[in-house]
Scaffold this motif. Structure first.
Motif, PDB file in Angstrom:
ATOM      1  N   ASP A 172       0.848  -1.180   0.000  1.00 52.36           N
ATOM      2  CA  ASP A 172       0.000   0.000   0.000  1.00 52.36           C
ATOM      3  C   ASP A 172       0.883   1.228   0.000  1.00 52.36           C
ATOM      4  N   ALA A 173       0.327   2.365  -0.422  1.00 46.77           N
ATOM      5  CA  ALA A 173       1.076   3.615  -0.447  1.00 46.77           C
ATOM      6  C   ALA A 173       0.157   4.759  -0.081  1.00 46.77           C
ATOM      7  N   ILE A 174       0.671   5.672   0.733  1.00 47.19           N
ATOM      8  CA  ILE A 174      -0.054   6.873   1.126  1.00 47.19           C
ATOM      9  C   ILE A 174       0.896   8.036   0.860  1.00 47.19           C
ATOM     10  N   ASP A 175       0.524   8.898  -0.064  1.00 53.26           N
ATOM     11  CA  ASP A 175       1.433   9.949  -0.494  1.00 53.26           C
ATOM     12  C   ASP A 175       0.767  11.311  -0.431  1.00 53.26           C
ATOM     13  N   SER A 176       1.595  12.361  -0.437  1.00 59.30           N
ATOM     14  CA  SER A 176       1.083  13.719  -0.556  1.00 59.30           C
ATOM     15  C   SER A 176       2.165  14.588  -1.175  1.00 59.30           C
ATOM     16  N   ILE A 177       1.732  15.656  -1.851  1.00 56.39           N
ATOM     17  CA  ILE A 177       2.669  16.604  -2.436  1.00 56.39           C
ATOM     18  C   ILE A 177       2.218  18.020  -2.108  1.00 56.39           C
ATOM     19  N   LEU A 178       3.191  18.919  -2.020  1.00 57.40           N
ATOM     20  CA  LEU A 178       2.941  20.345  -1.868  1.00 57.40           C
ATOM     21  C   LEU A 178       3.465  21.024  -3.122  1.00 57.40           C
ATOM     22  N   VAL A 179       2.550  21.619  -3.916  1.00 54.83           N
ATOM     23  CA  VAL A 179       2.927  22.202  -5.197  1.00 54.83           C
ATOM     24  C   VAL A 179       2.475  23.648  -5.256  1.00 54.83           C
ATOM     25  N   ASP A 180       3.269  24.496  -5.927  1.00 51.51           N
ATOM     26  CA  ASP A 180       2.856  25.882  -6.054  1.00 51.51           C
ATOM     27  C   ASP A 180       2.210  26.120  -7.412  1.00 51.51           C
ATOM     28  N   GLU A 181       1.750  27.335  -7.635  1.00 49.13           N
ATOM     29  CA  GLU A 181       0.983  27.653  -8.837  1.00 49.13           C
ATOM     30  C   GLU A 181       1.806  27.577 -10.119  1.00 49.13           C
ATOM     31  N   ARG A 182       3.135  27.544  -9.987  1.00 44.04           N
ATOM     32  CA  ARG A 182       4.002  27.423 -11.158  1.00 44.04           C
ATOM     33  C   ARG A 182       4.286  25.973 -11.517  1.00 44.04           C
ATOM     34  N   GLY A 183       3.821  25.051 -10.664  1.00 49.23           N
ATOM     35  CA  GLY A 183       4.068  23.639 -10.918  1.00 49.23           C
ATOM     36  C   GLY A 183       5.281  23.087 -10.219  1.00 49.23           C
ATOM     37  N   LEU A 184       5.984  23.910  -9.422  1.00 47.76           N
ATOM     38  CA  LEU A 184       7.134  23.421  -8.677  1.00 47.76           C
ATOM     39  C   LEU A 184       6.664  22.679  -7.437  1.00 47.76           C
ATOM     40  N   VAL A 185       7.058  21.437  -7.292  1.00 44.04           N
ATOM     41  CA  VAL A 185       6.702  20.632  -6.130  1.00 44.04           C
ATOM     42  C   VAL A 185       7.739  20.870  -5.037  1.00 44.04           C
ATOM     43  N   HIS A 186       7.307  21.400  -3.907  1.00 44.54           N
ATOM     44  CA  HIS A 186       8.210  21.743  -2.816  1.00 44.54           C
ATOM     45  C   HIS A 186       8.406  20.589  -1.844  1.00 44.54           C
ATOM     46  N   GLU A 187       7.437  19.680  -1.779  1.00 47.90           N
ATOM     47  CA  GLU A 187       7.563  18.561  -0.848  1.00 47.90           C
ATOM     48  C   GLU A 187       6.824  17.347  -1.399  1.00 47.90           C
ATOM     49  N   ILE A 188       7.443  16.187  -1.242  1.00 52.04           N
ATOM     50  CA  ILE A 188       6.835  14.908  -1.602  1.00 52.04           C
ATOM     51  C   ILE A 188       6.968  13.985  -0.399  1.00 52.04           C
ATOM     52  N   ARG A 189       5.848  13.457   0.062  1.00 50.18           N
ATOM     53  CA  ARG A 189       5.865  12.466   1.136  1.00 50.18           C
ATOM     54  C   ARG A 189       5.369  11.145   0.575  1.00 50.18           C
ATOM     55  N   HIS A 190       6.205  10.134   0.667  1.00 51.36           N
ATOM     56  CA  HIS A 190       5.888   8.841   0.049  1.00 51.36           C
ATOM     57  C   HIS A 190       6.075   7.752   1.102  1.00 51.36           C
ATOM     58  N   GLU A 191       4.982   7.067   1.426  1.00 52.65           N
ATOM     59  CA  GLU A 191       5.022   5.991   2.425  1.00 52.65           C
ATOM     60  C   GLU A 191       4.439   4.730   1.805  1.00 52.65           C
ATOM     61  N   TYR A 192       5.210   3.669   1.815  1.00 54.23           N
ATOM     62  CA  TYR A 192       4.734   2.430   1.202  1.00 54.23           C
ATOM     63  C   TYR A 192       5.190   1.233   2.028  1.00 54.23           C
ATOM     64  N   ALA A 193       4.491   0.114   1.862  1.00 53.33           N
ATOM     65  CA  ALA A 193       4.793  -1.098   2.614  1.00 53.33           C
ATOM     66  C   ALA A 193       4.689  -2.295   1.696  1.00 53.33           C
ATOM     67  N   TYR A 194       5.438  -3.353   2.047  1.00 51.50           N
ATOM     68  CA  TYR A 194       5.339  -4.602   1.306  1.00 51.50           C
ATOM     69  C   TYR A 194       5.624  -5.749   2.271  1.00 51.50           C
ATOM     70  N   LEU A 195       5.280  -6.945   1.845  1.00 46.57           N
ATOM     71  CA  LEU A 195       5.443  -8.126   2.684  1.00 46.57           C
ATOM     72  C   LEU A 195       6.503  -9.033   2.055  1.00 46.57           C
ATOM     73  N   PRO A 196       7.723  -9.066   2.596  1.00 48.74           N
ATOM     74  CA  PRO A 196       8.780  -9.911   2.037  1.00 48.74           C
ATOM     75  C   PRO A 196       8.569 -11.382   2.406  1.00 48.74           C
ATOM     76  N   PRO A 197       9.393 -12.286   1.856  1.00 50.87           N
ATOM     77  CA  PRO A 197       9.215 -13.720   2.129  1.00 50.87           C
ATOM     78  C   PRO A 197       9.238 -14.090   3.605  1.00 50.87           C
ATOM     79  N   GLU A 198       9.995 -13.333   4.426  1.00 53.21           N
ATOM     80  CA  GLU A 198      10.054 -13.674   5.843  1.00 53.21           C
ATOM     81  C   GLU A 198       8.813 -13.239   6.608  1.00 53.21           C
ATOM     82  N   ALA A 199       7.861 -12.597   5.925  1.00 50.55           N
ATOM     83  CA  ALA A 199       6.528 -12.298   6.451  1.00 50.55           C
ATOM     84  C   ALA A 199       6.503 -11.207   7.508  1.00 50.55           C
ATOM     85  N   SER A 200       7.564 -10.406   7.629  1.00 54.83           N
ATOM     86  CA  SER A 200       7.533  -9.227   8.482  1.00 54.83           C
ATOM     87  C   SER A 200       7.312  -8.003   7.597  1.00 54.83           C
TER      88      SER A 200
END
Length: 233
Positions: A172-200
């Motif tokens: 799953d992923a929960i993200d957010s961005i802070l962008v100004d009126e010129r299209g410049l992104v000042h902040e990107i927050r990216h949080e994601y998770a996965y389940l590897p073979p060891e199941a943690s």
């Protein structure tokens, strides 16, 4: 609150972000944290001062071992003086200066100088603007987007956008961005998770911040100031 079922102009926004940084100086901060079973296991940070596409300094540090290389963060500590790019070599890097985020055996190689390698810079590409734009394209590939807030500062309007995607294969992923009126992104927050073979469950949180400002990229201590860098032709 406005909602959209899908962002259809992700590439356009990423292109606008990269174009907004063209010819500007700025500071870049990238922080990555990894948690396994809810416990912190690895931390990485990058601080970069970008005077221009061929003049910059970046410092990358890693504590712990990541299960997956975190997205958006640089893989080298480097300095560019306008002509050459110098990459730091340490016991924690590969022979070409690439930082190890996962366990690998020691590498060996011949350095150009006392602890660094060098290559010619590409004046047509800002590597930091390009990397953050590439990361932004991936973050914007979502199923749902919502404008959750806006504010004005010094005559510029900024907008917060929350991004969510359906979890494929147990991630799953929960993200957010802070962008100004010129299209410049000042902040990107990216949080994601996965389940590897060891199941943690492994969860990674990456935060990218960009601050346009007048900066000067000074040589780092690891570049021998007592010797002139070699001239490559």
């Amino acid at each position: 609150m406005r909602r959209a079922s899908r962002i259809t102009n992700a590439s356009a926004l990423a292109d606008a972000h990269e174009a907004a940084l063209d010819g500007r100086s700025y500071r870049l901060s990238v922080v990555a944290r990894e948690f396994v079973g809810g416990r912190p296991t690895a931390f990485a940070w990058e601080r970069a001062v970008v005077e221009g596409p061929t003049r910059y300094r970046s410092d990358v540090s890693v504590i712990g071992t990541f299960r997956q290389q975190p997205r958006a963060i640089g893989t080298t500590s480097a300095y560019a003086d306008g002509t050459m790019r110098f990459v730091r070599l340490t016991t924690a890097t590969e022979a070409d200066g690439t930082i190890r985020f996962t366990e690998r055996g020691p590498e060996s190689g011949t350095a150009d100088g006392p602890g660094w390698r060098s290559v010619a810079v590409d004046p047509a590409v800002d590597p930091f603007a390009n990397r953050t734009a590439t990361h932004l394209r991936g973050v914007l590939d979502v199923d749902d987007a919502a404008v959750v807030g806006s504010f004005e500062r010094e005559g510029t309007t900024y907008v917060w956008i929350d991004l969510r995607r359906r979890p494929p294969g147990g991630t799953d992923a929960i993200d957010s961005i802070l962008v100004d009126e010129r299209g410049l992104v000042h902040e990107i927050r990216h949080e994601y998770a996965y389940l590897p073979p060891e199941a943690s469950t492994v969860r990674t949180v990456v935060t990218v911040r960009i601050e346009p400002t007048n900066v000067t990229a000074s040589p780092p201590p690891w570049l021998d100031a007592g010797e002139s860098p070699p001239v490559r032709r």
